[in-house]
Design an enzyme around this catalytic site. Structure first.
Site, mmCIF file in Angstrom:
data_model
loop_
_atom_site.group_PDB
_atom_site.id
_atom_site.type_symbol
_atom_site.label_atom_id
_atom_site.label_comp_id
_atom_site.label_asym_id
_atom_site.label_seq_id
_atom_site.Cartn_x
_atom_site.Cartn_y
_atom_site.Cartn_z
ATOM 1 N N ASP A 1 -3.821 7.883 7.863
ATOM 2 C CA ASP A 1 -4.659 6.923 8.601
ATOM 3 C C ASP A 1 -3.761 6.295 9.670
ATOM 4 O O ASP A 1 -2.705 6.839 9.977
ATOM 5 C CB ASP A 1 -5.326 5.912 7.648
ATOM 6 C CG ASP A 1 -4.342 5.048 6.888
ATOM 7 O OD1 ASP A 1 -3.165 4.948 7.313
ATOM 8 O OD2 ASP A 1 -4.743 4.436 5.872
ATOM 9 N N SER B 1 0.813 -1.219 0.000
ATOM 10 C CA SER B 1 0.000 0.000 0.000
ATOM 11 C C SER B 1 0.844 1.266 0.000
ATOM 12 O O SER B 1 0.333 2.343 -0.303
ATOM 13 C CB SER B 1 -0.907 0.005 1.225
ATOM 14 O OG SER B 1 -0.141 -0.149 2.404
ATOM 15 N N HIS C 1 -0.603 4.669 7.322
ATOM 16 C CA HIS C 1 0.066 5.273 6.161
ATOM 17 C C HIS C 1 0.368 6.749 6.364
ATOM 18 O O HIS C 1 -0.458 7.482 6.915
ATOM 19 C CB HIS C 1 -0.811 5.091 4.917
ATOM 20 C CG HIS C 1 -1.146 3.659 4.656
ATOM 21 N ND1 HIS C 1 -2.355 3.097 5.020
ATOM 22 C CD2 HIS C 1 -0.411 2.658 4.120
ATOM 23 C CE1 HIS C 1 -2.353 1.812 4.686
ATOM 24 N NE2 HIS C 1 -1.186 1.509 4.144
#
Ligand code: NAG
Ligand code: NAG
Ligand code: NAG
Ligand code: NAG
Length: 355
Positions: free
Chosen positions: A319, A38, A322
């Site tokens: 978040d 991610s 991240h």
């Protein structure tokens, strides 16, 4: 954006038959292929049945086209590095429009939740693990490029950067979540052996210029802090990241001699992020411990249409896992131009691009 790939095409080696015209020799970097988790996913997970998606607001709130699947308020580190290298934005592999001339500047195979090991990521749903990402590159993209440019893979790919950001999930969502009874040491050796196999496959396919993004201080992310009594960094996770990062450099020293003609840069985001956390105020950050967005019940990703912090630029984390674009921007800038060997090893990406 549409014209740019054609400009690139005209300067790339075209192995044409027309005897009079000598094949053009490519000058400079032609694009970037991106693999990993991610940290670099730019929309592949939108097309996969997984809980690990970021295709909704507030993700992308600061991105020119809104939510795209990037796990950030804005650009991720792959985008920002491409900007610094003056390369076009790289499209996600699973997007059906990623074909034809759009692939000349590179393709991104990153998939949120993915790891180096094949079984990492199975907790969140279907992901494209690193092996599958490289398979797609080799089986789909490389033949397309060869046909498109009428040129061998060796000649085409020597002028592309290969950015790989993987490993953190293998600890967070594999080693530390399964009741593994192997030691951290043994697991790390196994993980790096798998990593070198994946890199060897890329090398055999024609990759020559590698940028390996090492592991973040995963113990300092909000999701890890939530598991400690005083919201401190989770030191055993950080120790794992440091062990991996340290061994990654040795692995690169070793395989570089086996991969003739290859060049590697290891970027160590651990030191960069830790420095931001330890010197938050002087680096312009007001909050380096909490997520900027309101979290979903998973406690990791943002809640759909949830609240966001007023000053996204002063938060380190968007978040609970991240970083914000603000932090990614610093990582990309250091990767590109730093002369500090604990941050870029053995030299920076700017130099790699010029070799
Ligand atoms: C592709 O290149 C080969 C040799 O490099 C040549 O024989 C062939 O005609 C070329 N094809 C096209 C469509 O240019
Ligand atoms: C883990 O422990 C079990 C017994 O508790 C043993 O059977 C198994 O082989 C061990 N696995 C590894 C990878 O050491
Ligand atoms: C290099 O980076 C490390 C880690 O961030 C830092 O401790 C060190 O002071 C830096 N060295 C120089 C010469 O800037
Ligand atoms: C960071 O933000 C969170 C909520 O967004 C807040 O609870 C926390 O106290 C803040 N930390 C600092 C050091 O300001």
């Amino acid at each position: 954006m549409l014209l740019f790939p054609f400009l690139l095409l005209s300067s790339l080696c075209l192995c044409t038959s027309t005897g009079q015209k000598a094949p053009k020799i490519a000058v400079g970097l032609q694009g970037m292929f991106v693999f990993g988790s991610s940290i670099v996913d730019n929309g592949n997970n939108n097309y996969l049945p997984t809980l690990g998606k970021a295709d909704y607001l507030p993700y992308g709130i600061d991105f020119p086209f809104g939510p795209t699947g990037r796990f950030s308020n804005g650009k991720n580190v792959a985008d920002l590095l491409a900007d610094l290298l003056k390369l076009p934005l790289v499209p996600p592999f699973l997007d059906p429009f990623t074909k034809g001339h759009r692939i000349i500047g590179g393709v991104n195979y990153g998939s949120g939740g993915a790891g180096i090991l094949d079984d990492t990521g199975s907790l969140t749903g279907m992901v494209m693990n690193l092996r599958e990402q490289i398979n797609k590159f080799g089986e789909v993209t490389v033949p397309q490029l060869e046909a498109l440019l009428n040129c061998t893979r060796r000649r085409i790919l020597a002028h592309h950067l290969f950015l790989i950001a993987a490993g953190g999930n293998d600890y967070q969502f594999n080693y530390f979540t399964r009741n593994s009874n192997v030691s951290l040491e043994t697991f790390t050796i196994h993980l790096l052996a798998a990593y070198s196999q994946r890199l060897k496959r890329l090398y055999r396919l024609g990759a020559r210029k590698f940028v390996l993004l090492a592991i973040n201080p995963i113990g300092c992310g909000p999701v890890a802090r939530a598991g400690t009594p005083n919201n401190d960094c989770w030191e055993s996770w950080n120790a794992a990241a440091q062990l991996f990062n340290h061994r990654l450099k040795s692995m690169v020293d070793c395989i570089k001699s086996q991969f003739s003609g290859s060049q590697f840069v290891v970027v160590n985001p651990y030191n960069i992020i830790k420095d931001i956390i330890d010197n938050a105020a002087s680096r312009g950050f007001s909050n380096v411990t909490s997520a900027c967005c309101e979290l979903s019940i998973t406690g990791i990703l943002c809640k759909g249409l949830g609240r966001v912090c007023p000053n996204k630029r002063s938060y380190a984390y968007f978040d609970a896992q991240h970083s914000t674009e603000a932090v990614s921007r610093i990582i990309a800038a250091e990767a590109y131009a730093s002369n500090n060997n604990t941050v870029v090893y053995p030299f920076n990406v700017k130099k790699l691009a010029q070799l």
